[in-house]
Scaffold this active site. Sequence first.
Site, PDB file in Angstrom:
ATOM      1  N   PRO A 168       0.826  -1.213   0.000  1.00  0.00           N
ATOM      2  CA  PRO A 168       0.000   0.000   0.000  1.00  0.00           C
ATOM      3  C   PRO A 168       0.852   1.252   0.000  1.00  0.00           C
ATOM      4  O   PRO A 168       1.759   1.406   0.816  1.00  0.00           O
ATOM      5  CB  PRO A 168      -0.801  -0.125   1.298  1.00  0.00           C
ATOM      6  CG  PRO A 168      -0.895  -1.589   1.527  1.00  0.00           C
ATOM      7  CD  PRO A 168       0.412  -2.156   1.041  1.00  0.00           C
ATOM      8  N   CYS A 169       0.560   2.140  -0.934  1.00  0.00           N
ATOM      9  CA  CYS A 169       1.436   3.293  -1.143  1.00  0.00           C
ATOM     10  C   CYS A 169       0.971   4.545  -0.420  1.00  0.00           C
ATOM     11  O   CYS A 169       1.697   5.534  -0.372  1.00  0.00           O
ATOM     12  CB  CYS A 169       1.539   3.593  -2.640  1.00  0.00           C
ATOM     13  SG  CYS A 169      -0.049   3.979  -3.414  1.00  0.00           S
ATOM     14  N   GLN A 170      -0.225   4.515   0.188  1.00  0.00           N
ATOM     15  CA  GLN A 170      -0.727   5.743   0.792  1.00  0.00           C
ATOM     16  C   GLN A 170       0.169   6.258   1.909  1.00  0.00           C
ATOM     17  O   GLN A 170       0.262   7.457   2.148  1.00  0.00           O
ATOM     18  CB  GLN A 170      -2.144   5.517   1.347  1.00  0.00           C
ATOM     19  CG  GLN A 170      -3.190   5.275   0.281  1.00  0.00           C
ATOM     20  CD  GLN A 170      -3.343   3.803  -0.050  1.00  0.00           C
ATOM     21  OE1 GLN A 170      -2.415   3.016   0.138  1.00  0.00           O
ATOM     22  NE2 GLN A 170      -4.505   3.432  -0.556  1.00  0.00           N
TER      23      GLN A 170
END
Length: 486
Positions: A168-170
């Site tokens: 997950p890049c958030q």
Amino acid sequence: MGTFKIFVYEIMSSTKITIKQAASELDLTPQQVRNLCRDNKLYAEKIGSSWILEEENIEYYKSNHNCGKTLDKAITKTELKETTLSFKQPKVLSFFTGAMGLDLGIEKAGFKTLLACEVDKASRKTIVKNKPEIALIGDIRDYSASEIRIKAGLQNDEEIDLVVGGPPCQAFSTAGNRKGFEDERGNVFLTFLNRIIELRPKYAVIENVRGILSAPLKHRPHEKRGVNFPPLSPDEMKGGALMHIIEALSDAGYGISFNLYNSANFGTPQKRERVIIILSRDGKKAPYLTPTHSENGDFNLPKWNTFKSAVSNMAYDKLNHLNFPEKRLKYYRMLGPGEYWKHLPLDIQKEALGKSFYSGGGKTGFLRRLAWDSPSPTLVTHPAMPATDLAHPEEDRPLSVEEYKRIQQFPDDWSIEGSLIEQYKQIGNAVPVGLGRAVGRLIMNLLNEEEIKNYSNFKYSRYRNTDEDSWLRAVEKEHSKLTLAL
């Protein structure tokens, strides 16, 4: 490496076999065969709690999935006499799989995906719908390395050629709070690193947003910075998160290379930039990806693909898309292909943007129509939000799901499951298939010890200091400034 079977067939009467026997014939795990049965991709009867299959259906399935010698479809009952032929098809395990854009690209380069890992319900449905034969697990934190091997149908000592994943890049996105590994999603990233180290693949690939290049290891809120607060510690400085990743993997013996890549340089009709980190168990640094296109045809490569080229032969009679509110359509009707809010008269700009007109930044996502003759901007997870509009060049609507798929290079028959919003989200979060294929080709060449073509001084993205060497020099320079200040 797997063993594939070449078969000689003769007419015979049908034979009933079990899931376990079918799994052995197809070189799959029993769970993968059950998935095929449930999705009606492999005909079977369920007697009580058990699936029963006919051997002729197994042979027919193999013949239509490039397993063994192709059968005449008129032959429905066969007798099997088998010999074996060793054939090397590298194995890959996929984590944070999503809609499988990265995986499709890697498979185009010749890899075989054994396992997918995904927690999002809609994405899981997409995986099962399109690839029911692949073992599917949920939260990576719920599985040890040995359990992952079992789920993938691998022996304890069996080599894994490649592990891939886009955590997950958030947590690292410049659009978020930039909490890095303090974010729950950042902790999942650390689990992924641990599983790579424990599984010991020959190669591993980590995909992420540009923000990972500058994310700190430890986040300090902006309201607690400045002259009235202590100076930032090294862990709180830019680049701390990636430095931690590098140190952990280097200590495990992996060679590390990375760069920021514009997907348009790999045939994708989209200017989407992603960091690709490549890990090599032999300790050597892998070369950079080999581009297939360039913006202006430099290096004698084809020019970037355009939105028009992506959708030119598309059927426009059945499109699924969101709609803009009427008050926004008023302004879109004043804009042509490739234009956005700044192409409106000044008084209309102020009216259209309201308070946002006076805020900082370029605001390029407001009232944005795509151009026909250039790649799409980066696809977002919702094409009709006020600050991230992605409108058709001429029609008064957001891009459709079908256009999203073309831009991300998914096959037209690749089913994206879930609600309309969930479909946009899955495709918008995906790695373009063309970029995935470039990754797969590089790793395949490394496995086969083949020459890898690179172009000196090729501009992979619009930013500087994005490869591991120049990035490290820039980070060390910043840290030395901090040391002197302290």
